[in-house]
Design an enzyme around this catalytic site. Structure first.
Site, PDB file in Angstrom:
ATOM      1  N   ASP A 427      -5.934   5.125   2.029  1.00  0.00           N
ATOM      2  CA  ASP A 427      -6.291   3.948   1.237  1.00  0.00           C
ATOM      3  C   ASP A 427      -6.324   4.305  -0.248  1.00  0.00           C
ATOM      4  OD1 ASP A 427      -7.119   1.385   0.646  1.00  0.00           O
ATOM      5  OD2 ASP A 427      -9.199   1.702   1.252  1.00  0.00           O
ATOM      6  N   GLU A 430      -2.541   3.545  -4.655  1.00  0.00           N
ATOM      7  CA  GLU A 430      -1.566   2.937  -5.577  1.00  0.00           C
ATOM      8  C   GLU A 430      -1.138   3.868  -6.728  1.00  0.00           C
ATOM      9  OE1 GLU A 430      -3.226   0.391  -2.959  1.00  0.00           O
ATOM     10  OE2 GLU A 430      -4.419   1.368  -4.499  1.00  0.00           O
ATOM     11  N   ASP A 523      -7.091  -5.945   1.298  1.00  0.00           N
ATOM     12  CA  ASP A 523      -8.345  -6.693   1.240  1.00  0.00           C
ATOM     13  C   ASP A 523      -8.098  -8.201   1.232  1.00  0.00           C
ATOM     14  OD1 ASP A 523      -9.433  -4.206   1.108  1.00  0.00           O
ATOM     15  OD2 ASP A 523      -9.989  -4.294  -0.998  1.00  0.00           O
TER      16      ASP A 523
END
Length: 867
Positions: A427, A430, A523
């Site tokens: 997670d 990015e 999310d």
């Protein structure tokens, strides 16, 4: 003091250049088309190479940032794919170092034509031979510019198109006309209509599929990792990127799914999914301690609900540090006890791992990384660049560094000594940053003020400073959107060593990620529109070559309701990746958290997926084998029906054989639903669907209940008999099989089943699988045959695994066979069978008294006599 003055002067100079470059870019955009002229052309069997020169010398005087000389390479990759590559003739530029499976260019049987390239204004036009439609057009009258930090071009096809793809974002399937940013960004799921350029999300997937008014399709990929925008117009798609090169692949189609297959042939086929990964998953951000996790696990058994995988978010970590356990809330002894209990009931554990490594002198992983020099380096000081994420001040692994894979592998091995796990959830990759740029240094070297063009917002927003340095002289500016992709590959190596199919779920992705991992949509929100948008998200990632994907069921942010969660569970169990997960500030949304409607619906939905698990695993296997898409718009199967394109989320296909009509609206118990023009049967009972003149029928959607699923005439669907009783998919592998045979208008049907061990990585490469093709057909007026053909044999099932075919259920038949003969190796054996016929529903069920192996014999003969 001297350093500050130098930095100030550099900033002012950069700002001056930026203003100059902005003026220059605007001037080119407003100019009359393409300022480059072709000066030389060379043609070969495999393509065309040309040189082009900037013809407006005043641009050179205005800025040295304009690229003066270009090399254009047009390569005939395959007979349905063309590569157009435009680079700086005089200087090397950043190119994406993606590992595309090797291939040999082909100049044979081309299904496209390249218009002659001649000396003069730069013009490239590619036409599909079948219908003479232009699929790529670099028109000299359209804007084209090639600067160091600002490259733009338009694929102006000249006829109306509907555009799909260009991820990642929350949007309708067919994109509205507008501008879309592609740049990996940690952003909480804004709905993107093309009107707000800062609505991009976790991934950069610069691939699109275009459908024209005749419903023919072509596609394209811009292989470029820099921040970019894509503008969708009525008859064009225009790209504008902040660096790199133009490396543009064109796929001629003409069917939508043909485009997808042509794309997957380029980027590589997705990795096999482990059998257990297709089951039911439960997570929660906010598990306060291991006792709560254990309680939730036990509640699944108490309520008689199947469960295959438990996940834990960052709650388990010590000070939010990767590869650690909190000694107070998750003590190792208690954790190990829970893991052992989990494994004893055939269940799995998947932990989260975040991208940031906390800066802490007592944290061994941080020290190991320093010792091996594997962190992304600062642009301002000597040492790693620092951001802020969950552990506080953090550094980030440079996965371009040659030591990084070994470092990452060893950290996972150390964590393996603390606890056993079956997969890894990566997670925040990015990479996300809670601040803008580097700790202690406001971004100043490269910003939206120094760049001639910025897609969306400043590239440093909630990101590492883009001036940060990677191994080999690379800049974060160029490679930012590759962080998740490179981390995924490094994580994949861990599973590769054990020859296990990697169970990796990533948030950020790039072109080719599906060869290593699956994806979830991040999310999302507990709102009704996000229930619908989850479908288009899975469509998109199937097109992007990541078929194992899903959305957080019932929503991650905000509070769900019982009705919404019931509808989402009905839908979500049919995602390839089915996980219930929500946020720390949200109310519980377990299957038992609300009331009887959700509890009963959850049981039905999960067990329906179990019932279809062999179909799911077979169809996903074939996608890994040949490319393609499993969870897909019905339009892809019926590309002549525009109604399916315009309402694509109201119905979707699972493979070629099943169509699903989810309930996406609050407060309804049913609705009139559209079907493609075909023969359809209710999967649950075999009732033939009678459509009205508009190809519609009312579908009951009462809660609690089943989601409407219909089987397409002409298909055979394998189902598993023990799906209504078992509590995990591992036990499900011991189930007998029932074949549902849904007849087409000619009384025929066919289907496949693949058997393998469900876990090995090298199953395809070593041929360790058995693929069976079932084919039902009419031999003559009194006899039908169901053949069992071995397409490939390489897997021997273990004792008790998928032991036999218990029954065959035929939909769409109005007569009952008088006898059944089993034949194998030239031997014909009458079978003892119980046969029933429901004349009203046209359903015939045949139960066998003896155990018939699903993969070892030749077939069945059904004798109907003179009825």
């Amino acid at each position: 003091m001297v350093k500050s003055l130098v930095l100030l002067l550099f900033t002012l100079l950069s700002l001056a250049c930026a203003i100059n470059n902005k003026f220059l870019a605007d001037k080119i955009l407003s100019a009359d088309g393409n300022p480059y002229v072709v000066t030389k052309v060379t043609t070969s069997t495999y393509g065309i190479v040309a040189l082009a020169q900037l013809s407006l010398t005043s641009y050179q005087a205005a800025s040295e940032q304009v690229i003066q000389s270009l090399t254009i390479s047009i390569q005939f990759d395959t007979n349905t794919r063309v590569r157009v590559k435009i680079t700086d003739t005089d200087n090397e530029r950043w190119e994406v170092p993606i590992s595309i499976p090797s291939y040999t260019p082909s100049g044979q049987n081309l299904q496209y034509t390249i218009s002659p390239i001649v000396e003069g204004p730069l013009s490239i036009q590619i036409t599909r031979n079948l219908d003479k439609k232009v699929v790529f057009n670099l028109n000299p009258a359209q804007p084209f510019f090639y600067n160091n930090q600002d490259i733009g071009f338009s694929n102006y096809v000249g006829y109306p198109i509907s555009v799909i793809g260009l991820g990642e974002r929350v949007s309708t399937f067919v994109l509205a006309q507008g501008t879309y940013t592609l740049y990996s960004r940690d952003r909480g799921s804004p709905i993107d209509t093309g009107s707000t350029p800062d609505s991009n999300m976790y991934s950069s997937q610069p691939f699109y599929l275009a459908i024209d008014d005749d419903l023919a399709a072509h596609g394209a990929l811009l292989l470029n990792s820099n921040a970019m925008s894509a503008t969708v117009g009525e008859n064009y798609v225009e790209f504008r990127t902040t660096g790199g090169i133009i490396d543009f692949y064109v796929f001629v189609g003409p069917e939508p799914e043909a485009v997808i297959n042509q794309y997957h042939d380029l980027i590589g086929y997705p990795v096999l999914t482990p059998w257990w990964g297709l089951g039911w998953h439960q997570c929660r951000y906010g598990f306060q301690n291991i006792s709560v996790v254990e309680e939730v696990t036990n509640d699944y058994t108490y309520y008689d609900i199947p469960l295959d995988v438990m996940w834990i978010d960052i709650d388990y970590m010590n000070e939010f540090q990767d590869f650690t356990l909190n000694p107070v809330t998750y003590p190792q002894a208690n954790f190990t006890k829970w893991i052992n209990q989990l494994h004893s009931s055939n269940k799995h554990f998947v932990p989260i791992t975040d991208a940031g490594i906390g800066v802490n002198p007592s944290y061994q992983a941080y020290l190991d990384g320093l010792k091996q020099n594997v962190y992304i380096q600062s642009a301002y000081v000597s040492g790693p660049t620092q951001g802020v994420v969950w552990p506080g001040t953090s550094v980030f692994v440079d996965f371009f560094h040659p030591n990084s894979t070994n470092f990452w592998f060893n950290q996972i091995l150390k964590f393996e000594k603390l606890t056993s796990f079956s997969g890894i959830w990566i997670d925040m990759n990015e990479a996300s940053n809670f601040i803008n740029g580097e700790v202690g240094h406001s971004p100043s070297i490269i910003t939206n003020l120094t760049m001639p063009y910025t897609p969306g917002e400043d590239v440093n927003m909630r990101s590492l400073d883009v001036a940060s340095k990677h191994y080999g002289g690379l800049l974060e500016y160029d490679v930012h959107s590759l962080f998740g992709f490179t981390e995924t590959i490094a994580t994949y190596r861990y599973f590769e060593v054990y020859n296990l199919r990697p169970f990796i779920i990533t948030r950020s992705s790039f072109v080719g990620t599906g060869r290593y991992a699956g994806k979830w949509s991040g999310d999302n929100k507990s709102l009704w529109p996000f229930l619908e948008y989850s479908i288009t998200g899975i469509y998109n990632f199937g097109m992007f070559g990541i078929p194992f994907s899903g959305a957080d069921i019932c929503g991650f942010q905000l509070n769900t309701t019982e009705e919404m969660c019931a509808r989402w569970t009905q839908l979500g169990t049919l995602y390839p990746f089915s996980r219930n997960h929500n946020g720390i500030d949200s109310i519980d949304q377990y299957p038992w958290s609300f009331g009887s409607d959700l509890l009963e619906t959850s049981k039905l939905a999960i067990r329906n997926k179990y019932w279809l698990m062999l179909y799911f695993s077979t169809e996903m296997f074939k996608v890994s084998q040949n490319g393609g898409i499993f969870f897909k718009p019905a339009f892809f199967e019926y590309p002549d029906d525009a109604n399916l394109l315009n309402n694509s989320s109201e119905h979707f296909m699972l493979g070629k054989g099943l169509i699903v009509h989810p309930c996406l609206w609050e407060g309804i118990d049913g609705r009139v639903s559209y079907f493609p023009d075909d023969i359809w049967y209710n999967l649950y009972n075999g009732n033939k669907t009678i459509l009205d003149a508009q190809n519609s029928v009312y579908l009951d959607m009462t809660l609690p209940g089943d989601i409407p699923i219909h089987v397409r005439g002409g298909h055979i669907i394998p189902t598993l008999d023990t799906s209504k009783t078992v509590l995990d998919v591992e036990t499900l592998r011991k189930s007998p099989i029932t074949l549902i045979v849904a007849l087409d208008q000619n009384g025929k049907a066919q289907g496949d089943v693949v058997f393998d061990d469900g876990v090995s990585l090298d199953t395809l490469s070593r041929g360790h699988y058995t693929q069976i093709h079932y084919n039902y057909w009419n031999k003559n007026a009194t006899t039908t045959v169901l053949t069992i053909q071995t397409v490939h044999r390489g897997y021997k099932m273990i004792q008790g695994e998928f032991p036999y075919i218990s029954s065959i259920v035929i939909y769409g038949i109005n007569r009952k066979p008088q006898s059944v003969i089993f034949y194998s190796g030239g031997t014909y054996t009458p079978l003892s069978a119980s046969i029933s016929l429901d004349v009203g529903d046209s359903v015939c069920t045949i139960w066998f008294s003896s155990q018939i192996s699903p993969d070892r014999y030749d077939g069945f003969i059904f004798n109907f006599g003179s009825q």
